[in-house]
Write an enzyme that holds these catalytic residues in place. Structure first.
Site, PDB file in Angstrom:
ATOM      1  N   SER A 147     -29.838  24.192  13.467  1.00 54.88           N
ATOM      2  CA  SER A 147     -28.588  23.893  13.522  1.00 54.88           C
ATOM      3  C   SER A 147     -28.246  22.770  14.454  1.00 54.88           C
ATOM      4  O   SER A 147     -29.113  22.443  15.279  1.00 54.88           O
ATOM      5  CB  SER A 147     -27.665  25.138  14.427  1.00 54.88           C
ATOM      6  OG  SER A 147     -26.262  24.528  14.703  1.00 54.88           O
ATOM      7  N   TYR A 160     -27.514  30.907  21.181  1.00 58.13           N
ATOM      8  CA  TYR A 160     -27.672  30.464  19.856  1.00 58.13           C
ATOM      9  C   TYR A 160     -28.260  29.416  19.696  1.00 58.13           C
ATOM     10  O   TYR A 160     -29.462  29.109  18.896  1.00 58.13           O
ATOM     11  CB  TYR A 160     -26.180  30.642  19.058  1.00 58.13           C
ATOM     12  CG  TYR A 160     -26.280  30.031  17.842  1.00 58.13           C
ATOM     13  CD1 TYR A 160     -26.793  30.752  16.537  1.00 58.13           C
ATOM     14  CD2 TYR A 160     -25.810  28.655  17.313  1.00 58.13           C
ATOM     15  CE1 TYR A 160     -26.670  30.256  15.152  1.00 58.13           C
ATOM     16  CE2 TYR A 160     -25.691  28.099  16.167  1.00 58.13           C
ATOM     17  CZ  TYR A 160     -26.261  28.852  15.019  1.00 58.13           C
ATOM     18  OH  TYR A 160     -26.251  28.580  13.929  1.00 58.13           O
TER      19      TYR A 160
HETATM   20  N1  LIG Z   1     -22.184  28.613   8.937  1.00 57.43           N
HETATM   21  C1  LIG Z   1     -22.520  27.260   9.661  1.00 57.43           C
HETATM   22  O1  LIG Z   1     -21.533  26.813   9.731  1.00 57.43           O
HETATM   23  C2  LIG Z   1     -23.844  27.154  10.195  1.00 57.43           C
HETATM   24  C3  LIG Z   1     -24.064  26.044  10.865  1.00 57.43           C
HETATM   25  C4  LIG Z   1     -25.360  25.693  11.229  1.00 57.43           C
HETATM   26  C5  LIG Z   1     -26.418  26.640  11.094  1.00 57.43           C
HETATM   27  N2  LIG Z   1     -26.261  27.856  10.364  1.00 57.43           N
HETATM   28  C6  LIG Z   1     -27.335  28.838  10.253  1.00 57.43           C
HETATM   29  O2  LIG Z   1     -27.307  28.804   8.616  1.00 57.43           O
HETATM   30  C7  LIG Z   1     -28.004  30.383   8.724  1.00 57.43           C
HETATM   31  C8  LIG Z   1     -26.864  31.121   7.478  1.00 57.43           C
HETATM   32  O3  LIG Z   1     -25.913  31.195   8.578  1.00 57.43           O
HETATM   33  P1  LIG Z   1     -24.441  31.657   7.464  1.00 57.43           P
HETATM   34  O4  LIG Z   1     -23.278  30.785   8.248  1.00 57.43           O
HETATM   35  O5  LIG Z   1     -24.698  31.617   5.963  1.00 57.43           O
HETATM   36  O6  LIG Z   1     -24.343  32.917   7.828  1.00 57.43           O
HETATM   37  P2  LIG Z   1     -23.815  34.454   6.894  1.00 57.43           P
HETATM   38  O7  LIG Z   1     -23.422  35.466   7.991  1.00 57.43           O
HETATM   39  O8  LIG Z   1     -22.833  34.027   5.873  1.00 57.43           O
HETATM   40  O9  LIG Z   1     -25.322  34.567   6.481  1.00 57.43           O
HETATM   41  C9  LIG Z   1     -26.454  35.240   7.185  1.00 57.43           C
HETATM   42  C10 LIG Z   1     -27.276  36.251   6.167  1.00 57.43           C
HETATM   43  O10 LIG Z   1     -28.243  36.823   6.965  1.00 57.43           O
HETATM   44  C11 LIG Z   1     -28.482  38.215   7.045  1.00 57.43           C
HETATM   45  N3  LIG Z   1     -29.031  38.885   7.891  1.00 57.43           N
HETATM   46  C12 LIG Z   1     -28.558  38.784   9.370  1.00 57.43           C
HETATM   47  N4  LIG Z   1     -29.533  39.574  10.017  1.00 57.43           N
HETATM   48  C13 LIG Z   1     -30.590  39.688   9.281  1.00 57.43           C
HETATM   49  C14 LIG Z   1     -31.901  40.392   9.343  1.00 57.43           C
HETATM   50  N5  LIG Z   1     -32.066  40.959  10.776  1.00 57.43           N
HETATM   51  N6  LIG Z   1     -32.511  40.553   8.523  1.00 57.43           N
HETATM   52  C15 LIG Z   1     -32.070  39.996   7.168  1.00 57.43           C
HETATM   53  N7  LIG Z   1     -31.064  39.370   6.853  1.00 57.43           N
HETATM   54  C16 LIG Z   1     -30.336  39.273   8.009  1.00 57.43           C
HETATM   55  C17 LIG Z   1     -26.706  38.838   6.676  1.00 57.43           C
HETATM   56  O11 LIG Z   1     -26.974  39.962   6.141  1.00 57.43           O
HETATM   57  C18 LIG Z   1     -26.197  37.470   5.916  1.00 57.43           C
HETATM   58  O12 LIG Z   1     -26.434  37.851   4.622  1.00 57.43           O
HETATM   59  C19 LIG Z   1     -28.152  30.938   9.910  1.00 57.43           C
HETATM   60  O13 LIG Z   1     -29.387  30.658  10.322  1.00 57.43           O
HETATM   61  C20 LIG Z   1     -27.210  30.133  10.769  1.00 57.43           C
HETATM   62  O14 LIG Z   1     -27.586  29.893  12.254  1.00 57.43           O
HETATM   63  C21 LIG Z   1     -24.736  27.968   9.954  1.00 57.43           C
END
Ligand SMILES: NC(=O)c1ccc[n+]([C@@H]2O[C@H](COP(=O)([O-])OP(=O)(O)OC[C@H]3O[C@@H](n4cnc5c(N)ncnc54)[C@H](O)[C@@H]3O)[C@@H](O)[C@H]2O)c1
Length: 266
Positions: A147, A160
């Site tokens: 991130s 985080y």
């Molecule tokens: N959304 C953003 O703007 C953003 C920005 C920077 C980084 N990220 C990173 O992108 C990645 C995806 O995030 P997102 O925004 O799509 O979130 P999201 O919540 O939509 O998706 C995350 C997925 O991970 C799964 N998950 C959670 N815990 C788990 C576990 N213990 N085992 C297996 N699966 C598990 C959840 O069920 C979900 O389907 C993350 O690593 C997040 O930190 C997101």
């Protein structure tokens, strides 16, 4: 059949947390480029899906569950070519609740352990089990979803951000350990994006409190903070991951790419 530019046809890719948000879009892009995509997520039933992916249930924080998921992938598809460590969680928390109004938004050991388990231990367990397979043919790619917060820090999201900094450290270090086996390790650091399962109302409420503003004041005018003036589309992250997973990126390892529309500080 003529190969496409990326040449991902038939490659076996695992996307953790691929049932939602960014992971879902990474999976879609990989499928559209011809890869065999295993979505490993918490609450999925095993089987082929209408979108072309194959679901295998897995909790990335649990070693036995991860090893079972990798073994099942190999049983079904013979190998692991690409691992995308995408599963992640984010609870906005203050180091100290200096406003003294909502102590639940002060970082507790429970919150800390939860974020570290999913965001830091998960990538380690998944990479370890996948690399055992990749070593057999001396080829593979690991993509760690970090991130921008892991590079720049983020008020109200220190834990985080620290887990994402750890993922960037894993990326650099694993690249150094595994380069001699032709295994590349690359990080991808998204910034502010279209809504996902992570950016829920309760997430916004916690984030607003940690920043001493109202939810409305969190703002959606990105014309100043993001040079491209808009949030990222989830498919734009999927496109970068597809490129990095392909042999077109064959000399790229040990680095983390921002995909943030130019946003850095703030
Ligand atoms: N959304 C953003 O703007 C953003 C920005 C920077 C980084 N990220 C990173 O992108 C990645 C995806 O995030 P997102 O925004 O799509 O979130 P999201 O919540 O939509 O998706 C995350 C997925 O991970 C799964 N998950 C959670 N815990 C788990 C576990 N213990 N085992 C297996 N699966 C598990 C959840 O069920 C979900 O389907 C993350 O690593 C997040 O930190 C997101």
């Amino acid at each position: 059949m003529t190969d496409t530019w990326l040449g991902l046809e038939g490659k076996v890719a695992i996307v953790t947390g691929g049932a939602s948000g960014i992971g879902l879009h990474i999976s879609k892009e990989l499928v559209s480029n011809g890869a065999i995509v295993v979505v490993s997520d918490l609450k999925v039933e095993e089987g082929k899906q209408a979108d072309g992916t194959y679901h295998i249930q897995c909790d990335v924080t649990n070693k036995e569950s991860v090893e079972k998921m990798i073994a099942r992938t190999v049983e079904l598809f013979n190998t692991v070519d690409i691992l995308v460590n995408n599963a992640g969680v984010n609870l906005p928390r203050l180091l100290v609740d200096y406003q003294g109004v909502k102590p639940e938004y002060e970082l507790s050991e429970k919150d800390f352990d939860f974020m570290v388990a999913v965001n830091q231990k998960g990538p380690y367990l998944c990479a370890q089990a996948s690399v055992r397979e990749m070593l057999k043919k001396k080829k593979g790619v690991i993509i760690n979803i970090a991130s921008e917060a892991g590079v720049e820090g983020s008020a109200g999201q220190s834990c985080y951000s620290a887990t994402k900094g750890a993922v960037i450290g894993f990326t650099r270090s694993w690249a150094k350990e595994l380069g001699k086996f032709n295994i590349r390790v690359v990080g991808v650091a998204p910034g502010i994006n279209e809504k996902t399962g992570l950016t829920t109302d309760s997430y916004n409420e916690a984030l607003a409190y940690t920043r001493g503003v109202t939810v409305d004041d969190l703002g959606t005018d990105y014309s100043k903070s993001i040079p491209l003036g808009r949030v990222g589309k989830l498919e734009e992250i999927g496109n970068l991951v597809s490129y990095l997973a392909s042999d077109r990126a064959s000399y790229v390892t040990g680095t983390t790419y921002n995909v943030t529309g130019g946003k850095s500080r703030g």
